[in-house]
Design an enzyme around this catalytic site. Sequence first.
Site, short mmCIF file in Angstrom:
data_model
loop_
_atom_site.label_atom_id
_atom_site.label_comp_id
_atom_site.label_asym_id
_atom_site.label_seq_id
_atom_site.Cartn_x
_atom_site.Cartn_y
_atom_site.Cartn_z
N SER A 118 0.83 -1.20 0.00
CA SER A 118 0.00 0.00 0.00
C SER A 118 0.87 1.26 0.00
CB SER A 118 -0.90 0.01 1.24
OG SER A 118 -1.53 1.26 1.39
N TYR A 140 -2.52 5.63 -5.25
CA TYR A 140 -3.61 6.53 -5.59
C TYR A 140 -2.96 7.77 -6.18
CZ TYR A 140 -6.28 3.82 -2.10
OH TYR A 140 -6.89 2.84 -1.38
N THR A 166 -4.83 2.34 -8.44
CA THR A 166 -6.18 2.09 -7.95
C THR A 166 -7.14 3.03 -8.65
OG1 THR A 166 -5.43 1.29 -5.81
CG2 THR A 166 -7.68 2.09 -5.94
N LYS A 231 -6.08 -1.47 -11.10
CA LYS A 231 -6.85 -2.22 -10.11
C LYS A 231 -8.20 -1.53 -9.87
CE LYS A 231 -6.53 -3.68 -5.23
NZ LYS A 231 -7.59 -2.81 -4.65
N HIS A 255 -12.57 -3.58 -4.51
CA HIS A 255 -11.94 -2.97 -3.32
C HIS A 255 -12.39 -3.68 -2.04
CE1 HIS A 255 -9.54 0.86 -2.73
NE2 HIS A 255 -9.63 0.39 -1.50
#
Length: 359
Positions: A118, A140, A166, A231, A255
């Site tokens: 992450s 992100y 994402t 994703k 998600h």
Amino acid sequence: MELAAHVMPEAGISIRHIQALAEEAEARLPSAVARYFRQGSGASVSAAEAVAAWEGRRLLPHALTDVARIDTGTSLLGTPVRTPIAVAPSTFQRAADPDGERAMAAAVADVGGLLTVSSNAGTRFEAIAETGVAWWLQAYLPADRQAALPLLDRAVAAGVGAIVLTADTPVVARKDDGGAETIWEIAEDDWLQVNFEPGYGSRPGHAKARDLGPADVAWLRERTGLPVVVKGILRGDDAERCIAAGAAAIWVSNHGGRQLDGAAATADCLLDVAAAVGERAEVYVDGGIRSGRHVLTALAMGARAVFLGRPPLWALAAGGRDRVVCELNALGEELVEAMQLAGMRRPGADPSLLAAVRR
């Protein structure tokens, strides 16, 4: 592949076993952390349906097939792995275990898998890379794309293998804590975002981009020199747009049911996305995968790999690195058995294994 003593081989990684693992982990965690790991958005409709969607799939096993030797190895964007079972990005891993992402990375390295880290990780990228794990960065993009560059550059310098964009989070969906204490109220400063520059998040341009588009896929690829995985794709037409923009892989995901509540289960979307992608890019899937049979089903439907989110996180909370290794190995054993019983000698798409689903 030898299993640790506290996992019963006959139990494997069945759904009941995973539920017991979750309960064991949650007994060790503060309630706010346990709730954060488990919860979905809204009424948790999508989160609740994920496992059942895989359970509803039926298979037509091949008979009279030589399955004396089973090879679960494959490659993900050119990186060889011993298993198609990979670990998805999750934040607050240091709330599960003091060693957080480093422990998770070491476990994944031990089983020869792949880890997605992450962008909000509580462990430095350099420390994750030191474990020897094959890893990708989930990212992100902010409204001001330039604000993402220090994070991306740091990951590249640490040896990241790909960037996972994402695509399903222009805003963060609401979660219902019922008025109870939240994880944000108890979070320690070094639990997340340690790889960002000081002050990140303090300006309007640091908010998540609401104008994300295919051009961002090309920008990420050109800026980092790395393959880009997109994703959060549930539709074939969106997969087409990503590939046209240069995506190397499409990751079918809702998600974990934490964004649009009521979004379709990934098990119900994978076939359409895989058909749209064809041979032009790799396809992955996450969401509700809890058994070797689920993994086998996803492979047959066209996924090159599956990614696990909550189960490795629960394992980390229940027993750190060793428990993650144990659970991943047990799931790998269950996949081998499922492949033998289905007549699949190595990972690969096989639509003939899929029986029609009666609704």
